[in-house]
Design a protein around this motif. Structure first.
Motif, PDB file in Angstrom:
ATOM      1  N   ASP A  39       0.805  -1.219   0.000  1.00 10.93           N
ATOM      2  CA  ASP A  39       0.000   0.000   0.000  1.00 10.93           C
ATOM      3  C   ASP A  39       0.844   1.278   0.000  1.00 10.93           C
ATOM      4  OD1 ASP A  39       0.954  -0.252   2.550  1.00 10.93           O
ATOM      5  OD2 ASP A  39      -0.994  -0.081   3.547  1.00 10.93           O
ATOM      6  N   ASP A  41       3.556   3.737  -2.107  1.00 11.24           N
ATOM      7  CA  ASP A  41       3.779   4.043  -3.529  1.00 11.24           C
ATOM      8  C   ASP A  41       4.928   3.217  -4.092  1.00 11.24           C
ATOM      9  OD1 ASP A  41       1.729   5.870  -3.433  1.00 11.24           O
ATOM     10  OD2 ASP A  41       3.042   7.621  -3.232  1.00 11.24           O
ATOM     11  N   LEU A  44       3.983  -0.663  -4.249  1.00 16.02           N
ATOM     12  CA  LEU A  44       3.030  -0.953  -5.320  1.00 16.02           C
ATOM     13  C   LEU A  44       3.691  -0.866  -6.681  1.00 16.02           C
ATOM     14  CD1 LEU A  44       0.199  -1.483  -6.406  1.00 16.02           C
ATOM     15  CD2 LEU A  44      -0.260   0.984  -6.201  1.00 16.02           C
ATOM     16  N   TRP A  76      -2.756   2.307 -13.151  1.00 16.34           N
ATOM     17  CA  TRP A  76      -2.008   1.903 -11.950  1.00 16.34           C
ATOM     18  C   TRP A  76      -0.512   2.099 -12.183  1.00 16.34           C
ATOM     19  CZ3 TRP A  76      -4.548  -3.515 -10.741  1.00 16.34           C
ATOM     20  CH2 TRP A  76      -5.851  -3.306 -10.262  1.00 16.34           C
ATOM     21  N   GLU A  79       0.680   5.486 -12.029  1.00 16.24           N
ATOM     22  CA  GLU A  79       0.426   6.061 -10.699  1.00 16.24           C
ATOM     23  C   GLU A  79      -0.625   7.173 -10.754  1.00 16.24           C
ATOM     24  OE1 GLU A  79       3.930   6.989  -8.447  1.00 16.24           O
ATOM     25  OE2 GLU A  79       5.060   5.329  -9.334  1.00 16.24           O
ATOM     26  N   LYS A  82      -4.831   4.637  -7.693  1.00 16.34           N
ATOM     27  CA  LYS A  82      -4.349   3.592  -6.799  1.00 16.34           C
ATOM     28  C   LYS A  82      -5.408   2.492  -6.710  1.00 16.34           C
ATOM     29  CE  LYS A  82      -1.871   3.006  -2.477  1.00 16.34           C
ATOM     30  NZ  LYS A  82      -1.234   3.712  -1.332  1.00 16.34           N
ATOM     31  N   LEU A  88      -5.220  -4.392  -4.000  1.00 18.16           N
ATOM     32  CA  LEU A  88      -3.869  -4.321  -3.432  1.00 18.16           C
ATOM     33  C   LEU A  88      -3.485  -5.667  -2.833  1.00 18.16           C
ATOM     34  CD1 LEU A  88      -3.827  -0.822  -1.665  1.00 18.16           C
ATOM     35  CD2 LEU A  88      -2.463  -1.512  -3.653  1.00 18.16           C
TER      36      LEU A  88
END
Length: 201
Positions: A39, A41, A44, A76, A79, A82, A88
């Protein structure tokens, strides 16, 4: 499931795990990857790059239930958006599934070691909390010792890795029983439960 465990294990305070489970834990320790949480940045983005770099990654996402349109996936990756919490979790599961699969292929080769097999260190159960009269060992109640064996049976290694990938604890138990019988001599049953297993692969 192998029927060779110590009866009432842990009743007197011994600490350890079934050998098959310890074998799986030792393999799981070889799976390394991104430490940043999914979770974040960074976490991910790294997972998405890894998963979208190969067909195997897309297959892992499919197995994990990540079913989105290409436009959503691109958002995704850029970016811009999210993923929801449930996606996730699925992306994280897909990432670790792919890591395990990639490690498994390499692990067999390393454990085979060019046909020479791999030296295994077997640490016996921790009996520090067990009264001396109840500790395992021979008639003199000799404390169990760490054992080092070189497992050269390549079929056993293949079975172990496949069982680990399938989360098949019964098969891991059977593999461990065979290793004990083949390499530990007459006191093999004393290592049905162990504190840990390690190797130099």
């Amino acid at each position: 499931m192998a029927q060779w465990r110590w009866r009432r294990f842990g009743h007197y305070g011994a600490q350890g795990a079934p050998g098959g489970e310890a074998l799986g834990i030792a393999m799981e320790r070889m799976v390394s990857g991104i430490s940043s949480p999914v979770d974040s940045d960074r976490g991910l983005a790294a997972r998405l790059r890894y998963l979208t770099a190969s067909d195997a990654g897309y297959e892992a996402m499919d197995r994990a239930g990540v079913h989105v349109r290409p436009r959503q996936l691109m958002a995704w990756l850029a970016e811009e958006v999210k993923p929801r919490k449930d996606n996730l979790a699925r992306l994280d599961a897909a990432y670790w599934d792919l890591r395990r699969r990639n490690v498994a292929a390499d692990l067999k080769r390393r454990l085979h070691n060019g046909g020479r097999g791999t030296r295994v260190e077997i640490n016996p159960v921790n009996e520090n909390r067990v009264d001396r009269k109840h500790q395992r060992g021979d008639g003199l109640r000799r404390r169990l010792s760490t054992r080092d064996v070189n497992v050269r049976d390549l079929d056993l290694w293949d079975r172990a890795v496949d069982a680990w990938m399938d989360d098949d604890l019964g098969e891991l138990d059977d593999v461990w029983q065979q290793i004990c019988q083949d390499y530990l001599g007459t006191d093999w049953e004393a290592y049905a439960y162990v504190d840990s297993i390690g190797w130099d692969a």
